[in-house]
Scaffold this active site. Structure first.
Site, short mmCIF file in Angstrom:
data_model
loop_
_atom_site.label_atom_id
_atom_site.label_comp_id
_atom_site.label_asym_id
_atom_site.label_seq_id
_atom_site.Cartn_x
_atom_site.Cartn_y
_atom_site.Cartn_z
N SER A 88 0.88 -1.30 0.45
CA SER A 88 0.10 -0.05 -0.43
C SER A 88 0.78 1.21 0.19
O SER A 88 1.93 1.16 0.18
CB SER A 88 -1.30 0.15 1.29
OG SER A 88 -0.36 0.47 2.34
N ASP A 89 0.15 2.70 -0.37
CA ASP A 89 0.85 3.66 -0.30
C ASP A 89 0.24 3.86 1.33
O ASP A 89 -0.20 3.19 1.83
CB ASP A 89 0.34 4.59 -1.06
CG ASP A 89 1.51 6.02 -1.53
OD1 ASP A 89 2.11 6.06 -0.81
OD2 ASP A 89 1.47 6.39 -2.64
N CYS A 90 1.67 4.75 1.97
CA CYS A 90 1.50 5.81 2.95
C CYS A 90 0.83 5.69 3.77
O CYS A 90 1.20 7.05 3.08
CB CYS A 90 3.45 5.20 3.48
SG CYS A 90 4.20 4.81 3.17
#
Length: 778
Positions: free
Chosen positions: A302-304
């Protein structure tokens, strides 16, 4: 008293000596810590680990992963779902930081990699948008290879990880996007070619084994992600409404190429929703497409912190544990940051996700680390184990950074008698503007610490006497017009270095207009008016501008776009201005007039025009309106001619006797089936041969673009880039460039429901001013 005094002094000396010794030991310990790479299965240090099957390099990766997962408790497994993975000392597994970046050089963003006394910096190549402007696939891969070598060298001394969340292969759909600088531009073909080449440069080992990785790349941000923060639209809450046609023929191709052709080890899902679903919780996009259709050999991250965002910002789920469960079940393997690790146990206890799903996720993560050799024992005894600080910032690497910038620089305007400058004719140079002596601005975002900087001023001053005037800062609220104009009037020539920096365009900051910031235009105009000699306008930026004023100003004799040119940007700019390098870059994105963005909201994802709503469409493929500069524009100091020497006029596709298009009129055929298999020359594939000749008076490089215009069915593009090839030719030299065209793959279009079709009828191939008609029939 004397004796007592002497004893006190000795005591004091002893205390100081002890303190110094402690400091030296501490420094030594820190140095040793830095000089040791992080790895598992240290059988030399702990012989008992040799009994674990997951440490047995003689077994296949699947067997090793199965053994490892089977030895972990549920709590330990959950510790491997986050980017700051826990260590399990009883199994000889250290903690590991997954997040490192290598967009255009090893970066210290993310925490997985850092710079220190041992490795104070790494080669900083041009920001991706400028490298893409070279249209040189071999350069894309060469940069990736250098970056991965420096990354491995840093890993060996404990300064870097092995998993790098680069490249960014999103489409530069809107010129205001702050992160367009990170991408290869607006075209799916160029973006796909860049993605594959850079990924291969990062990942491929010298032995070429696809199951081994030099470092692990990650293609991001999946998918239809290209709005950060524009007016009241923010990436955390933006729902990208995308039709299936645009998804299939614009947004998805670079990601598909990453996985299918580049064998990338990871894909990162984005913050935004696509058609009402967060990408990181969409089983169709993750399990269905990335892992199912494209067969990803690696992990999805996932993006953060996208999982947190879909709960707290998008309110997609009612509880944190539900957000974690939905994302894992959708196919997410690793969460950047802590949210999943903090809530996964609650999700399991609530029956929202079972341990088997967690096993599946961490198995993909472990398999990637095993392909990297992380579980193979001491890295210094493995391939690349001999790399170290001596292999970072080498002379060759820094020269490649300079050459990459030279190859990308785009010459947009050049009046007769302007560039290149002759040092014998131009004795004094006025170098003016907010980016004329720029350092950090040159390396864009997701940067590291460069080996060194050479600013535009420094680069130019190495050739001729140069006097510098700031004029104004980038925001340019109060330009010093008088001083700048006076300097311009006194010099033989003027170089204005204008444009942007990260205060204007970056992650989480989109632009509102396409004008030069503040009063830069006024500064440029007044300096040009005062100048007694030629005036070169250099634009340093990620996105394009409406610089119609400069294009039409006869006093501005040349215009160059230099992107964010990296650590050696000043040298590259000087090389082009003084003719040591013949420019050959071409714009990888359209430069629109300001009027375009005044009527097109960033939030409208539609690529195709809608005349009923006054919507003009996007990118050169679908926008037919006025441009300041077009995709592919770029001048050179020489001239190239093209001659078509081979291309068919007719391609007939062979259909089965019972095919419905045999008995009725069809506009298009499915781009799959027997008519697309067992390709035979002239049946479903063909070659295009072009003779290219340098007819100018100096050596130069040239990009040969092959475009095609299909029949107007299914809302097909105005034109589409079929392929490109970079050639270098001496004066009067010629060569033949060959393109192999697969009718079903290359000449197909995407229909309204996202299916590829071969349009029947009249197609047009074009290279420069050459046009060639081609008919596809059954």
């Amino acid at each position: 008293m004397a004796s007592s005094s002497l004893t006190g002094r000795n005591r004091a000396l002893f205390s100081v000596s002890t303190l110094l010794l402690c400091l030296l030991l501490c420094i030594s310990e820190q140095s040793n810590a830095q000089s040791s790479p992080v790895f598992a299965c240290d059988v030399t240090g702990n012989p008992s680990l040799a009994g674990f099957r997951f440490c047995n390099t003689g077994l296949n990766i699947k067997a090793r992963v199965t053994d490892l997962v089977g030895r972990l408790t549920l709590e330990e497994k959950i510790g491997f779902l986050g980017s700051n993975a826990i260590g399990v000392s009883r199994l000889g597994i250290p903690a590991y930081k997954w997040w490192s970046e290598a967009l255009h050089g090893v970066s210290n963003v993310g925490g997985g990699s850092s710079f220190s006394g041992q490795v104070p910096g790494a080669t900083s190549f041009p920001q991706v948008i400028l490298t893409a402007a070279s249209f040189n696939v071999s350069l894309f891969q060469a940069i990736g290879k250098v970056v991965s070598t420096e990354a491995r060298a840093m890993y060996n001394v404990g300064s870097a990880g092995l998993t790098f969340w680069s490249p960014n292969v999103n489409i530069f759909r809107d010129p205001r996007w702050g992160r367009g600088q990170e991408t290869p531009g607006e075209d799916p073909e160029l973006s796909s070619k860049y993605a594959v080449a850079y990924v291969r440069g990062l990942q491929e080992t010298d032995g070429g084994d696809p199951n081994r990785l030099k470092v692990a790349a990650c293609c991001k941000h999946y998918t239809a992600y290209d709005v950060d923060n524009w007016k009241d639209v923010h990436r955390f809450t933006f729902n990208a409404v995308v039709n299936q046609q645009d998804l299939a023929d614009t947004f998805q191709p670079p990601f598909k190429s990453c996985v299918v052709d580049g064998n990338v080890a990871s894909v990162m899902c984005s913050y935004n929703q696509v058609n009402g679903k967060p990408t990181c919780a969409d089983p169709d996009l993750l399990s269905g497409v990335i892992r199912g259709q494209w067969k990803l050999n690696g992990y999805i991250v996932s993006d953060c912190d996208s999982v947190d965002v879909l709960y707290t910002k998008q309110h997609y789920t009612k509880t944190p544990e539900e957000a974690v469960a939905k994302s894992i079940l959708a196919g997410l393997d690793l969460n950047c940051d802590h949210f999943t690790g903090q809530n996964a146990m609650k999700a399991v206890k609530a029956g929202l996700v079972n341990e088997t799903a967690i096993d599946k996720a961490i198995s993909n993560n472990f398999a990637t680390l095993m392909r990297l050799g992380f579980f193979d024992g001491d890295p210094k005894k493995q391939p690349y184990g001999g790399l170290g600080p001596k292999d970072v910032c080498t002379a060759d690497n820094q020269e490649l950074a300079r050459d990459a910038a030279r190859q990308g620089i785009v010459l947009l305007k050049n009046s007769a008698g302007s560039l290149p400058f002759s040092p014998s004719a131009i004795k004094t140079l006025a170098v003016i503007g907010p980016n004329a002596n720029a350092t950090e601005t040159m390396i864009g975002n997701y940067n590291g610490i460069p080996c060194k900087y050479t600013t535009p001023l420094q680069g130019l001053a190495e050739t001729v006497s140069s006097t510098y005037q700031l004029g104004c800062n980038v925001a340019c609220a109060e330009p010093d017009l008088g001083s700048a104009a006076a300097l311009a009037a006194s010099a033989d020539a003027v170089v204005l270095v204008m444009g942007e920096d990260q205060s204007i365009e970056k992650e989480n900051l989109d632009r509102l207009d396409l004008y030069l910031p503040g009063k830069q235009q006024e500064l440029v105009t007044q300096v040009a008016k005062a100048a007694k000699g030629p005036v070169v306008l250099v634009i340093m930026s990620g996105g394009g501008f409406d610089i119609t004023f400069a294009k039409n100003d006869e006093k501005i004799t040349s215009i160059m776009w230099v992107g964010y040119p990296g650590e050696a940007g000043g040298l590259a700019i000087a090389d082009v201005i003084f003719g040591r390098h013949n420019p050959s870059g071409n714009l990888p994105m359209t430069w629109y007039p300001q009027s375009y963005v005044e009527k097109v909201p960033m939030s409208n994802m539609n690529m195709r025009p809608d005349k009923s709503k006054g919507y003009p469409g996007r990118t050169y493929r679908f926008y037919a309106g006025e441009t300041v500069y077009a995709f592919g524009d770029g001048l050179t100091y020489t001239k190239f001619d093209h001659q078509l020497i081979k291309a068919p006029r007719l391609v007939s596709l062979s259909l089965d006797d019972n095919h419905p298009c045999r008995s009725s009129e069809c506009q298009s055929l499915d781009a799959i089936g027997p008519h697309c298999e067992n390709a035979v020359e002239g049946v479903s594939d063909f070659e295009v041969h072009l003779k290219v000749k340098n007819v100018g008076d100096r050596e130069g490089s040239h990009t040969v673009f092959l475009f095609f215009t299909p029949p107007q069915v299914h809302g097909s593009p105005i034109k589409h880039l079929l392929g490109f090839e970079k050639v270098r030719l001496g004066k009067s030299e010629e060569t033949v460039v060959r393109f192999n065209v697969d009718v079903c793959k290359d000449l197909s279009v995407v229909d309204e429901i996202g299916k590829r079709k071969i349009a029947l009828g009249h197609h047009l191939l074009h290279v420069g001013s050459l046009k060639h008609s081609l008919n596809i029939s059954v």
